[in-house]
Design a protein around this motif. Structure first.
Motif, short mmCIF file in Angstrom:
data_model
loop_
_atom_site.label_atom_id
_atom_site.label_comp_id
_atom_site.label_asym_id
_atom_site.label_seq_id
_atom_site.Cartn_x
_atom_site.Cartn_y
_atom_site.Cartn_z
N UNK A 129 0.85 -1.18 0.00
CA UNK A 129 0.00 0.00 0.00
C UNK A 129 0.89 1.23 0.00
N UNK A 130 0.56 2.18 -0.86
CA UNK A 130 1.30 3.44 -0.90
C UNK A 130 1.04 4.17 0.42
N UNK A 131 2.10 4.63 1.12
CA UNK A 131 1.90 5.24 2.44
C UNK A 131 0.92 6.41 2.42
N UNK A 132 1.01 7.28 1.42
CA UNK A 132 0.10 8.42 1.37
C UNK A 132 -1.31 8.00 0.99
N UNK A 133 -1.45 6.84 0.36
CA UNK A 133 -2.76 6.40 -0.09
C UNK A 133 -3.43 5.40 0.81
N UNK A 134 -2.94 5.24 2.04
CA UNK A 134 -3.50 4.21 2.92
C UNK A 134 -4.99 4.44 3.19
N UNK A 135 -5.39 5.69 3.32
CA UNK A 135 -6.81 5.92 3.57
C UNK A 135 -7.63 5.69 2.30
N UNK A 136 -6.93 5.62 1.15
CA UNK A 136 -7.63 5.41 -0.10
C UNK A 136 -7.87 3.96 -0.44
N UNK A 137 -7.33 3.05 0.33
CA UNK A 137 -7.51 1.63 0.07
C UNK A 137 -8.56 1.10 1.04
N UNK A 138 -9.60 0.48 0.51
CA UNK A 138 -10.61 -0.05 1.43
C UNK A 138 -10.00 -1.03 2.42
N UNK A 139 -10.42 -0.92 3.65
CA UNK A 139 -9.91 -1.79 4.70
C UNK A 139 -10.20 -3.26 4.39
N UNK A 140 -11.20 -3.47 3.58
CA UNK A 140 -11.63 -4.83 3.30
C UNK A 140 -10.79 -5.53 2.25
N UNK A 141 -9.83 -4.86 1.64
CA UNK A 141 -9.09 -5.44 0.52
C UNK A 141 -8.44 -6.78 0.88
N UNK A 142 -7.78 -6.85 2.02
CA UNK A 142 -7.16 -8.11 2.45
C UNK A 142 -8.20 -9.20 2.67
N UNK A 143 -9.33 -8.81 3.26
CA UNK A 143 -10.41 -9.77 3.49
C UNK A 143 -10.99 -10.26 2.17
N UNK A 144 -11.12 -9.35 1.19
CA UNK A 144 -11.63 -9.76 -0.12
C UNK A 144 -10.71 -10.77 -0.78
N UNK A 145 -9.41 -10.55 -0.65
CA UNK A 145 -8.45 -11.48 -1.24
C UNK A 145 -8.58 -12.86 -0.59
N UNK A 146 -8.68 -12.89 0.72
CA UNK A 146 -8.86 -14.17 1.43
C UNK A 146 -10.16 -14.85 1.00
N UNK A 147 -11.22 -14.07 0.88
CA UNK A 147 -12.52 -14.62 0.49
C UNK A 147 -12.47 -15.16 -0.94
N UNK A 148 -11.80 -14.46 -1.83
CA UNK A 148 -11.68 -14.92 -3.22
C UNK A 148 -10.94 -16.24 -3.28
N UNK A 149 -9.86 -16.37 -2.53
CA UNK A 149 -9.09 -17.62 -2.49
C UNK A 149 -9.96 -18.73 -1.92
N UNK A 150 -10.66 -18.45 -0.83
CA UNK A 150 -11.52 -19.47 -0.22
C UNK A 150 -12.59 -19.94 -1.20
N UNK A 151 -13.23 -19.01 -1.90
CA UNK A 151 -14.28 -19.39 -2.85
C UNK A 151 -13.71 -20.21 -4.01
N UNK A 152 -12.54 -19.84 -4.49
CA UNK A 152 -11.94 -20.60 -5.60
C UNK A 152 -11.54 -22.01 -5.13
N UNK A 153 -11.06 -22.12 -3.90
CA UNK A 153 -10.69 -23.45 -3.37
C UNK A 153 -11.94 -24.32 -3.26
N UNK A 154 -13.05 -23.72 -2.80
CA UNK A 154 -14.28 -24.49 -2.70
C UNK A 154 -14.81 -24.88 -4.09
#
Length: 157
Positions: A129-154
């Protein structure tokens, strides 16, 4: 204890005769309350409208799954910031090397690289994450990545 309360009550009633005491007694709590709520309101208002996130997904279907989750977020009426995904090369290390200058310059808010072996288990995921853009990245991005991996595994099992 009773003597202390008597003295405190007397000092307070004597202070009420002084205009500066009354003003201070009213302004101090008002300033404290304002210092709690104003920064939170400003932080919400100053969030950028959109966040550009570059994604390198080595596994087939993983980018599409992540895109579905992001579209679900963007469809919410008050979703801020809106997340714009950009597909990079499936080779995570090459994508990281190519996109790093764009991240450091601030053109990208974040860089998400999902390794090709991620669905089998030993793969790795990187989120920069770009330090100045931290507030610009949704907090959920990491969770979305985990969820996408979980759904693809299933879906693959």
């Amino acid at each position: 204890m009773r003597r202390i309360l008597t003295i405190a009550r007397r000092e307070f009633t004597e202070g009420l005769r002084n205009r500066a005491f009354i003003i201070g007694a009213v302004l101090t709590p008002a300033i404290l309350v304002a210092s709690l709520f104003i920064p939170a309101g400003l932080a919400e208002r100053l969030k950028p409208e959109q966040a550009r996130v570059a994604v390198s997904a080595g596994e087939p279907g993983l980018y599409e799954e992540l895109e579905r989750l992001v579209d679900k977020h963007n469809a919410k009426p008050k979703a801020r910031p809106r997340c714009l995904l950009e597909r990079l090369s499936p080779d995570a290390k090459a994508a990281l090397a190519a996109a790093e200058p764009r991240l450091t310059s601030g053109e990208l808010s974040a860089l998400l690289a999902l390794d090709a072996n991620l669905l089998e288990g030993p793969g790795t995921a990187w989120l920069y994450v770009h330090p100045a853009g931290m507030s610009g990245v949704p907090k959920e991005l990491g969770r979305w990545a985990e969820e996408a991996v979980r759904r693809r595994r299933l879906a693959l099992s």
